[in-house]
Design a protein around this motif. Structure first.
Motif, PDB file in Angstrom:
ATOM      1  N   ILE A  74       0.843  -1.202   0.000  1.00 58.32           N
ATOM      2  CA  ILE A  74       0.000   0.000   0.000  1.00 58.32           C
ATOM      3  C   ILE A  74       0.877   1.251   0.000  1.00 58.32           C
ATOM      4  O   ILE A  74       0.574   2.240  -0.680  1.00 58.32           O
ATOM      5  CB  ILE A  74      -0.931   0.011   1.220  1.00 58.32           C
ATOM      6  CG1 ILE A  74      -1.775  -1.251   1.275  1.00 58.32           C
ATOM      7  CG2 ILE A  74      -1.844   1.243   1.180  1.00 58.32           C
ATOM      8  CD1 ILE A  74      -2.499  -1.450   2.589  1.00 58.32           C
ATOM      9  N   ASN A  75       1.950   1.206   0.762  1.00 60.02           N
ATOM     10  CA  ASN A  75       2.883   2.341   0.792  1.00 60.02           C
ATOM     11  C   ASN A  75       3.393   2.656  -0.607  1.00 60.02           C
ATOM     12  O   ASN A  75       3.542   3.825  -0.981  1.00 60.02           O
ATOM     13  CB  ASN A  75       4.049   2.019   1.717  1.00 60.02           C
ATOM     14  CG  ASN A  75       5.039   3.158   1.829  1.00 60.02           C
ATOM     15  OD1 ASN A  75       4.722   4.235   2.309  1.00 60.02           O
ATOM     16  ND2 ASN A  75       6.265   2.918   1.365  1.00 60.02           N
ATOM     17  N   GLN A  76       3.636   1.623  -1.394  1.00 66.45           N
ATOM     18  CA  GLN A  76       4.094   1.842  -2.761  1.00 66.45           C
ATOM     19  C   GLN A  76       3.022   2.543  -3.594  1.00 66.45           C
ATOM     20  O   GLN A  76       3.340   3.366  -4.454  1.00 66.45           O
ATOM     21  CB  GLN A  76       4.490   0.515  -3.414  1.00 66.45           C
ATOM     22  CG  GLN A  76       5.135   0.658  -4.783  1.00 66.45           C
ATOM     23  CD  GLN A  76       6.420   1.465  -4.759  1.00 66.45           C
ATOM     24  OE1 GLN A  76       7.123   1.507  -3.743  1.00 66.45           O
ATOM     25  NE2 GLN A  76       6.749   2.104  -5.863  1.00 66.45           N
ATOM     26  N   LEU A  77       1.763   2.251  -3.323  1.00 69.41           N
ATOM     27  CA  LEU A  77       0.686   2.961  -4.017  1.00 69.41           C
ATOM     28  C   LEU A  77       0.703   4.444  -3.662  1.00 69.41           C
ATOM     29  O   LEU A  77       0.484   5.296  -4.533  1.00 69.41           O
ATOM     30  CB  LEU A  77      -0.671   2.356  -3.652  1.00 69.41           C
ATOM     31  CG  LEU A  77      -0.906   0.883  -4.009  1.00 69.41           C
ATOM     32  CD1 LEU A  77      -2.341   0.487  -3.678  1.00 69.41           C
ATOM     33  CD2 LEU A  77      -0.584   0.589  -5.464  1.00 69.41           C
ATOM     34  N   PHE A  78       0.960   4.754  -2.407  1.00 70.43           N
ATOM     35  CA  PHE A  78       1.067   6.156  -1.997  1.00 70.43           C
ATOM     36  C   PHE A  78       2.197   6.854  -2.751  1.00 70.43           C
ATOM     37  O   PHE A  78       2.056   8.000  -3.187  1.00 70.43           O
ATOM     38  CB  PHE A  78       1.315   6.238  -0.493  1.00 70.43           C
ATOM     39  CG  PHE A  78       0.070   6.248   0.336  1.00 70.43           C
ATOM     40  CD1 PHE A  78      -0.417   7.429   0.879  1.00 70.43           C
ATOM     41  CD2 PHE A  78      -0.624   5.078   0.578  1.00 70.43           C
ATOM     42  CE1 PHE A  78      -1.567   7.447   1.657  1.00 70.43           C
ATOM     43  CE2 PHE A  78      -1.777   5.073   1.356  1.00 70.43           C
ATOM     44  CZ  PHE A  78      -2.257   6.254   1.887  1.00 70.43           C
ATOM     45  N   ILE A  79       3.315   6.171  -2.893  1.00 74.26           N
ATOM     46  CA  ILE A  79       4.470   6.758  -3.583  1.00 74.26           C
ATOM     47  C   ILE A  79       4.150   6.984  -5.057  1.00 74.26           C
ATOM     48  O   ILE A  79       4.466   8.041  -5.630  1.00 74.26           O
ATOM     49  CB  ILE A  79       5.700   5.851  -3.417  1.00 74.26           C
ATOM     50  CG1 ILE A  79       6.138   5.850  -1.944  1.00 74.26           C
ATOM     51  CG2 ILE A  79       6.845   6.298  -4.321  1.00 74.26           C
ATOM     52  CD1 ILE A  79       7.181   4.824  -1.605  1.00 74.26           C
ATOM     53  N   LEU A  80       3.489   6.008  -5.681  1.00 78.07           N
ATOM     54  CA  LEU A  80       3.111   6.158  -7.087  1.00 78.07           C
ATOM     55  C   LEU A  80       2.100   7.283  -7.267  1.00 78.07           C
ATOM     56  O   LEU A  80       2.186   8.067  -8.221  1.00 78.07           O
ATOM     57  CB  LEU A  80       2.539   4.841  -7.618  1.00 78.07           C
ATOM     58  CG  LEU A  80       3.524   3.685  -7.759  1.00 78.07           C
ATOM     59  CD1 LEU A  80       2.807   2.428  -8.231  1.00 78.07           C
ATOM     60  CD2 LEU A  80       4.660   4.037  -8.718  1.00 78.07           C
ATOM     61  N   GLU A  81       1.129   7.362  -6.365  1.00 81.58           N
ATOM     62  CA  GLU A  81       0.133   8.435  -6.449  1.00 81.58           C
ATOM     63  C   GLU A  81       0.802   9.804  -6.335  1.00 81.58           C
ATOM     64  O   GLU A  81       0.449  10.739  -7.057  1.00 81.58           O
ATOM     65  CB  GLU A  81      -0.898   8.248  -5.334  1.00 81.58           C
ATOM     66  CG  GLU A  81      -2.007   9.302  -5.317  1.00 81.58           C
ATOM     67  CD  GLU A  81      -1.566  10.597  -4.653  1.00 81.58           C
ATOM     68  OE1 GLU A  81      -2.003  11.670  -5.110  1.00 81.58           O
ATOM     69  OE2 GLU A  81      -0.763  10.542  -3.696  1.00 81.58           O
ATOM     70  N   ARG A  82       1.782   9.921  -5.451  1.00 83.56           N
ATOM     71  CA  ARG A  82       2.481  11.188  -5.261  1.00 83.56           C
ATOM     72  C   ARG A  82       3.209  11.610  -6.532  1.00 83.56           C
ATOM     73  O   ARG A  82       3.316  12.806  -6.832  1.00 83.56           O
ATOM     74  CB  ARG A  82       3.473  11.043  -4.107  1.00 83.56           C
ATOM     75  CG  ARG A  82       4.192  12.328  -3.716  1.00 83.56           C
ATOM     76  CD  ARG A  82       5.127  12.066  -2.553  1.00 83.56           C
ATOM     77  NE  ARG A  82       6.151  11.081  -2.914  1.00 83.56           N
ATOM     78  CZ  ARG A  82       6.827  10.325  -2.042  1.00 83.56           C
ATOM     79  NH1 ARG A  82       6.562  10.437  -0.755  1.00 83.56           N
ATOM     80  NH2 ARG A  82       7.752   9.484  -2.459  1.00 83.56           N
ATOM     81  N   GLU A  83       3.704  10.640  -7.292  1.00 85.19           N
ATOM     82  CA  GLU A  83       4.453  10.946  -8.511  1.00 85.19           C
ATOM     83  C   GLU A  83       3.548  11.238  -9.704  1.00 85.19           C
ATOM     84  O   GLU A  83       4.005  11.778 -10.721  1.00 85.19           O
ATOM     85  CB  GLU A  83       5.384   9.774  -8.845  1.00 85.19           C
ATOM     86  CG  GLU A  83       6.477   9.538  -7.801  1.00 85.19           C
ATOM     87  CD  GLU A  83       7.277   8.280  -8.062  1.00 85.19           C
ATOM     88  OE1 GLU A  83       6.868   7.499  -8.958  1.00 85.19           O
ATOM     89  OE2 GLU A  83       8.296   8.079  -7.382  1.00 85.19           O
ATOM     90  N   ALA A  84       2.277  10.846  -9.599  1.00 81.63           N
ATOM     91  CA  ALA A  84       1.341  11.060 -10.707  1.00 81.63           C
ATOM     92  C   ALA A  84       0.928  12.527 -10.782  1.00 81.63           C
ATOM     93  O   ALA A  84       0.856  13.219  -9.762  1.00 81.63           O
ATOM     94  CB  ALA A  84       0.119  10.168 -10.539  1.00 81.63           C
ATOM     95  N   ILE A  85       0.672  13.000 -11.985  1.00 79.65           N
ATOM     96  CA  ILE A  85       0.232  14.384 -12.178  1.00 79.65           C
ATOM     97  C   ILE A  85      -1.134  14.389 -12.862  1.00 79.65           C
ATOM     98  O   ILE A  85      -1.548  13.401 -13.477  1.00 79.65           O
ATOM     99  CB  ILE A  85       1.247  15.195 -13.005  1.00 79.65           C
ATOM    100  CG1 ILE A  85       1.402  14.600 -14.409  1.00 79.65           C
ATOM    101  CG2 ILE A  85       2.588  15.255 -12.302  1.00 79.65           C
ATOM    102  CD1 ILE A  85       2.283  15.433 -15.318  1.00 79.65           C
ATOM    103  N   ILE A  86      -1.838  15.515 -12.736  1.00 84.29           N
ATOM    104  CA  ILE A  86      -3.156  15.644 -13.350  1.00 84.29           C
ATOM    105  C   ILE A  86      -2.988  16.003 -14.819  1.00 84.29           C
ATOM    106  O   ILE A  86      -2.235  16.917 -15.170  1.00 84.29           O
ATOM    107  CB  ILE A  86      -3.988  16.711 -12.618  1.00 84.29           C
ATOM    108  CG1 ILE A  86      -4.219  16.280 -11.155  1.00 84.29           C
ATOM    109  CG2 ILE A  86      -5.311  16.945 -13.329  1.00 84.29           C
ATOM    110  CD1 ILE A  86      -4.929  17.322 -10.321  1.00 84.29           C
ATOM    111  N   ARG A  87      -3.679  15.264 -15.651  1.00 89.54           N
ATOM    112  CA  ARG A  87      -3.575  15.500 -17.108  1.00 89.54           C
ATOM    113  C   ARG A  87      -4.289  16.802 -17.475  1.00 89.54           C
ATOM    114  O   ARG A  87      -5.424  17.048 -17.034  1.00 89.54           O
ATOM    115  CB  ARG A  87      -4.186  14.331 -17.879  1.00 89.54           C
ATOM    116  CG  ARG A  87      -3.877  14.347 -19.366  1.00 89.54           C
ATOM    117  CD  ARG A  87      -4.581  13.215 -20.075  1.00 89.54           C
ATOM    118  NE  ARG A  87      -4.188  11.911 -19.529  1.00 89.54           N
ATOM    119  CZ  ARG A  87      -3.104  11.238 -19.930  1.00 89.54           C
ATOM    120  NH1 ARG A  87      -2.315  11.752 -20.868  1.00 89.54           N
ATOM    121  NH2 ARG A  87      -2.823  10.041 -19.404  1.00 89.54           N
TER     122      ARG A  87
END
Length: 282
Positions: free
Chosen positions: A263-276
């Motif tokens: 789950i922590n990895q999902l948080f990290i991925l979400e943080r790196e994602a940007i809004i299109r």
């Protein structure tokens, strides 16, 4: 010659004669990141030659004494602990040697009272050749990784996303509740960023991350990598969260920690994602 009988001023770990205490002392040193540079096995001379302590050199040349909790030459907890710890230390350094020391030095080691002269004397000794300690390390390769099974089962806090810290701190007391709270929080964060206020679970992540026109995406990654990262969100919820949410807790601590880190990895991925950015055609 002037003999310096001043206290050596080094750290002592473990309890004299208690193998488990001495074993756990070494495990804790390694678990919390000490770099083991050298291992001196201190073997008592004469009739006490089956009794062993350790003098470890760690980062910046600091020496740490492990008290006389290990033994050899007969079946029992002491020899098993000795074999265990040699197996473990051999994975971190090849600089391991055994040294015969006067029984009074062993006594002072047990009393946390080594002197500067004792340390200087030990550092001048020649190691036993041929090395005998190899005889205590398991020969079967499949047995050797077992030493890590006794390491503490803890969350590596240095790797945890800042938004999960408070939940991670509660993990020890209630792993199941902490994991479910982490799932809820990542849903809430993605829902807020994507404005998909009425979606939840896999539908939320599919609409937020999947497809070439997804609301959130990872910049400078090709479509395949974006798809793979997006799939981690939906797959994690399908494989783990749904089962946990609808059944009584029945997981062991090993599995709980692995799931929390996922789950922590999902948080990290979400943080790196940007809004299109949406391009409008006038």
């Amino acid at each position: 010659m002037i003999i310096n009988k001043q206290p050596a001023g080094i750290q002592y770990l473990g309890e004299n004669g208690l193998t488990e205490s001495c074993k756990q002392a070494v495990i804790q040193l390694i678990h919390f990141g000490e770099a083991i540079e050298e291992v001196k096995i201190l073997t008592a001379e004469g009739e006490h030659s089956n009794s062993h302590g350790l003098l470890l050199t760690v980062g910046y040349g600091t020496q740490i004494a492990i008290k006389n909790g290990f033994s050899s030459g007969y079946p029992g907890e002491g020899p098993r602990g000795y074999a265990f710890i040699l197996n473990l230390l051999s994975k971190y350094t090849e600089n391991i040697g055994e040294y015969i020391v006067h029984h009074k030095i062993i006594q002072r080691l047990c009393n946390s009272a080594l002197t500067i002269h004792d340390i200087e004397s030990i550092n001048l000794l020649q190691k036993i050749k041929p090395a005998r300690w190899y005889d205590f390390v398991p020969y079967k390769k499949e047995d050797r990784p077992a030493v890590f099974h006794e390491f503490p089962l803890t969350i590596p806090m240095a790797l945890i996303d800042n938004r999960l810290i408070e939940i991670a701190l509660d993990f020890v007391d209630n792993p199941d509740n902490s994991i479910l709270n982490a799932y809820r929080k990542i849903e809430s964060i993605v829902r807020g960023r994507s404005k998909l206020t009425h979606e939840s679970s896999t539908k939320l992540f599919a609409k937020a991350f999947q497809g070439d026109e997804s609301i959130l995406y990872w910049e400078n990654l090709d479509s395949g990598e974006n798809k793979g990262r997006a799939s981690l969100f939906t797959s994690t919820f399908m494989a783990y969260r749904n089962n946990r949410a609808h059944q009584e807790p029945k997981h062991n601590l090993d599995d709980d920690i692995r799931e929390f880190l996922l789950i922590n990895q999902l948080f990290i991925l979400e943080r790196e994602a940007i809004i299109r950015e949406v391009i409008t055609v006038e």
